[in-house]
Design an enzyme around this catalytic site. Structure first.
Site, PDB file in Angstrom:
ATOM      1  N   TYR A 128       0.536  -1.690   0.407  1.00 14.83           N
ATOM      2  CA  TYR A 128       0.001   0.036  -0.112  1.00 14.83           C
ATOM      3  C   TYR A 128       1.073   0.946  -0.239  1.00 14.83           C
ATOM      4  O   TYR A 128       0.703   1.927  -0.863  1.00 14.83           O
ATOM      5  CB  TYR A 128      -1.177   0.079   1.561  1.00 14.83           C
ATOM      6  CG  TYR A 128      -2.148  -0.843   0.667  1.00 14.83           C
ATOM      7  CD1 TYR A 128      -2.649  -1.673   0.042  1.00 14.83           C
ATOM      8  CD2 TYR A 128      -3.051  -0.756   1.811  1.00 14.83           C
ATOM      9  CE1 TYR A 128      -3.760  -2.718   0.199  1.00 14.83           C
ATOM     10  CE2 TYR A 128      -4.611  -1.265   1.623  1.00 14.83           C
ATOM     11  CZ  TYR A 128      -4.608  -2.150   0.692  1.00 14.83           C
ATOM     12  OH  TYR A 128      -6.068  -2.917   0.579  1.00 14.83           O
ATOM     13  N   GLU A 244      -8.592  -4.855   8.636  1.00 12.43           N
ATOM     14  CA  GLU A 244      -7.169  -4.413   9.356  1.00 12.43           C
ATOM     15  C   GLU A 244      -6.988  -3.359  10.947  1.00 12.43           C
ATOM     16  O   GLU A 244      -6.445  -3.685  11.601  1.00 12.43           O
ATOM     17  CB  GLU A 244      -6.817  -3.030   9.129  1.00 12.43           C
ATOM     18  CG  GLU A 244      -4.914  -3.767   8.981  1.00 12.43           C
ATOM     19  CD  GLU A 244      -4.131  -2.040   7.808  1.00 12.43           C
ATOM     20  OE1 GLU A 244      -3.287  -2.258   8.312  1.00 12.43           O
ATOM     21  OE2 GLU A 244      -4.409  -1.725   6.626  1.00 12.43           O
TER      22      GLU A 244
END
Length: 396
Positions: A128, A244
């Site tokens: 990411y 997450e």
């Protein structure tokens, strides 16, 4: 109001506790108790023991390979895992990309990738953040150029956890600059053995190697590895981030560490110091109780919605700030914070003393320094405040 567990849930707790006492690999518990960094083999040994029991993908639905537990069973399992000092699962496959694949992936993608996650034979990394796109993830510039049935990738991902162990990586890539920046992002699954990928270690302040910089130079990836539609990666990423940020809570692990500090308190001889530490512990325990209630409320919502969504940002802030304060409080029992040290680092010399004292000193400092990053990774807490203001409170 009665707060407690039903008899069948208490029976389930006894079953889980017995598993960790008799069937879970004791060597893994010993590694963690010693303060050593677990290896890839340690993670696989732990996860394959859980997989054999059918208890690895605890948040997955039964039809995708999960145990089909209710919310309370999941909570009890997490409590008992951390109570036993066992190893938490590597989240990248089980908590992050797995749910994305079984929710948005094709049947071919599910058949190819889910079994390897479920039996812990395939490790994943998360691509990411980039050198100039951390907090503002939507500004990422990692380029993916469509060339027929493939994408040509060029760019860099950074702070990539466990990339040195990963077999696959899931990445957010830029496939268009013509639309709003969130709309030009695509979600790709990439084999780490693909030519042009290099992993560069980043050693953190606690002396550990868990983070990496990963470079991609003319890396060719099939379009078949794309999740969902091109340009819709931001949608899938937000789904993933809900899982997450909820996973940061680790309530039972924090409670275990506070209990250890309670035990240390009895050894403090100075009455004034003992009173001060006792007051601080009480404050931390109240905050942990509040975090626990917030997690349960968020997970209850996730049962019906499929993800904790924007409210997961509340948990991310509360959990990471509390972990930082708990780990800092542990150092108050041994004096002024020193420099990081662990068994495989030459960053600093440890203090003289017995092996037990040395291990305790090293573990407390490693946890303290490691916790400094918790309010940064996974989306900085400043960004989480913005999400709460806009998405939860409806502020402009």
């Amino acid at each position: 109001m009665r707060i407690g567990f039903e008899p069948h849930h208490e029976a389930f707790r006894r079953e889980v506790r017995a598993f960790f006492a008799t069937e879970y690999p004791a060597r893994v518990v010993e590694v963690l108790a010693s303060g050593r960094q677990p290896t890839k083999q340690d993670h696989q040994t732990s996860e394959q023991a859980l997989s054999k029991k059918g208890w690895l993908a605890v948040n997955w639905p039964r039809e995708c390979g999960g145990p089909g537990w209710d919310l309370t069973q999941k909570y009890i399992f997490d409590e008992e895992l951390e109570r036993a000092g066992a190893l938490n699962v590597v989240p990248m496959g089980l908590i992050y990309v797995g749910p994305v694949i079984y929710t948005f992936g094709t049947e071919e993608q599910k058949a190819r990738h889910l079994p390897g996650i479920l039996n812990s034979t395939v490790f994943w990394a998360q691509g990411y953040s980039e050198p100039e796109s951390g907090s503002d993830l939507a500004s990422l510039q990692f380029k993916a150029e469509r060339q027929g049935d493939t994408y040509l990738l060029n760019g860099t991902k950074i702070w990539t956890s466990q990339a040195q162990h990963a077999d696959w990586i899931f990445c957010l890539v830029r496939t268009s600059k013509e639309a709003k920046k969130q709309l030009g992002i695509t979600f790709l699954l990439i084999d780490m053995k693909t030519p042009g990928i290099e992993v560069h270690p980043i050693i953190t302040i606690d002396g550990k190697h868990s983070l990496n910089r990963v470079t991609f130079q003319d890396v060719v990836v099939p379009v078949a590895n794309r999740i969902g539609e091109e340009g819709k990666g931001w949608t899938y990423a937000n789904f993933l981030l809900g899982h997450e940020r909820t996973s940061y809570a680790h309530v039972a692990g924090k409670r275990r560490y506070l209990q250890a500090q309670r035990d240390w308190l009895a050894q403090v001889e100075d009455p004034a110091a003992r009173a001060s530490l006792a007051a601080r512990l009480a404050e931390l325990e109240v905050r942990l109780d509040c975090l626990e209630m917030t997690v349960l409320r968020s997970l209850a919502g996730a049962e019906s919605e499929g993800s904790a969504g924007d409210q997961a940002s509340i948990i991310k802030i509360a959990a990471t700030e509390l972990e930082q304060d708990i780990s800092e409080n542990a150092l108050a029992f041994i004096g002024t914070p020193g420099v990081p040290w662990h068994a495989h680092s030459s960053v600093a010399q440890p203090p003289a003393g017995s092996n037990e004292a040395l291990t305790s000193w090293a573990k407390r400092h490693a946890r303290y320094y490691g916790a400094r990053a918790e309010s940064i990774y996974g989306g900085t807490n400043e960004i989480q405040h913005n999400i709460i203001a806009k998405k939860v409170l409806g502020l402009s």
